[in-house]
Design an enzyme around this catalytic site. Structure first.
Site, PDB file in Angstrom:
ATOM      1  N   LYS A  11       0.750  -1.309  -0.169  1.00 29.31           N
ATOM      2  CA  LYS A  11       0.065  -0.065   0.005  1.00 29.31           C
ATOM      3  C   LYS A  11       0.886   1.302   0.079  1.00 29.31           C
ATOM      4  CE  LYS A  11      -4.009  -2.226   2.238  1.00 29.31           C
ATOM      5  NZ  LYS A  11      -5.062  -2.232   3.097  1.00 29.31           N
ATOM      6  N   TYR A  51     -12.483  -1.780  -3.708  1.00 26.71           N
ATOM      7  CA  TYR A  51     -13.048  -1.797  -2.236  1.00 26.71           C
ATOM      8  C   TYR A  51     -14.373  -1.376  -2.323  1.00 26.71           C
ATOM      9  CZ  TYR A  51      -8.242  -2.069  -0.070  1.00 26.71           C
ATOM     10  OH  TYR A  51      -6.925  -2.347   0.225  1.00 26.71           O
ATOM     11  N   ASN A 114      -2.130   0.151   6.717  1.00 30.11           N
ATOM     12  CA  ASN A 114      -1.726  -1.131   6.973  1.00 30.11           C
ATOM     13  C   ASN A 114      -0.887  -1.918   6.118  1.00 30.11           C
ATOM     14  OD1 ASN A 114      -3.663  -1.779   5.391  1.00 30.11           O
ATOM     15  ND2 ASN A 114      -4.701  -2.975   6.893  1.00 30.11           N
ATOM     16  N   HIS A 117      -2.390  -5.380   1.589  1.00 31.70           N
ATOM     17  CA  HIS A 117      -3.672  -6.125   1.474  1.00 31.70           C
ATOM     18  C   HIS A 117      -3.302  -7.542   1.133  1.00 31.70           C
ATOM     19  CE1 HIS A 117      -7.688  -6.962   0.104  1.00 31.70           C
ATOM     20  NE2 HIS A 117      -7.032  -7.470  -0.867  1.00 31.70           N
ATOM     21  N   GLU A 128      -9.917 -10.329  -7.221  1.00 26.98           N
ATOM     22  CA  GLU A 128      -8.824  -9.196  -6.978  1.00 26.98           C
ATOM     23  C   GLU A 128      -7.632  -9.398  -8.279  1.00 26.98           C
ATOM     24  OE1 GLU A 128     -10.286  -8.767  -2.362  1.00 26.98           O
ATOM     25  OE2 GLU A 128      -8.191  -9.445  -2.875  1.00 26.98           O
TER      26      GLU A 128
END
Ligand code: CMP
Length: 139
Positions: A11, A51, A114, A117, A128
């Site tokens: 990320k 998302y 975070n 993913h 995905e």
């Protein structure tokens, strides 16, 4: 039977901090093979689509803004029991709850930023992966 592929993104926080190489090293050392990989930056529109399952959640707007705020690395990974083993390697969504030695414990800044993913099911791993990569972009 569990599948052998999962999908990940490094990320914007982890990319910006220069942690992509260290994270990819941990992923490879845990036995995952890279079968597709790209460096890209998502538009807000594309991040919103990725998302979409979280659309009703209170954090959706911030998540979309954050995920389109800088470059990310998207990758498909291969290993026996990929989805479950990868989620063990990255640790809990909230780094405060993640186990010592997990990628999020080491690199994540917050529950939103975070670091990585990881797909939560074989079905979502396939969805995905296809979101980012065509058949000819995978080995
Ligand atoms: P990820 O595993 O990519 O899936 C959804 C993302 O939403 C999650 O990681 C976090 O980056 C972000 N997020 C932000 N706030 C929350 C929250 N309260 N609960 C779960 N996910 C959150």
């Amino acid at each position: 039977m569990s599948g052998n592929r999962t999908f990940t993104m490094i990320k914007p926080d982890a990319y910006a901090a220069g942690n992509s190489g260290a994270i990819l090293k941990m992923i490879e050392e845990a036995g995952f093979k890279l079968v597709a990989m790209k460096l890209t930056q998502l538009s807000a529109d594309t991040a919103g689509k990725f998302y979409e399952v979280h659309k009703e959640r209170p954090f959706y707007g911030d998540l979309v803004k954050y995920m389109s705020s800088g470059p990310i690395i998207a990758a498909i990974l291969e290993k026996d029991n990929a989805v479950v083993d990868f989620r063990k390697l990255i640790g809990a969504t909230n780094p405060a709850d993640a186990e010592e030695g997990t990628i999020r414990k080491i690199f994540a800044k917050s529950i939103e930023a975070n670091a990585v993913h990881g797909s939560d099911s074989d079905e979502n791993a396939a969805i995905e992966g296809s979101f980012y990569f065509s058949e000819t972009e995978r080995v």
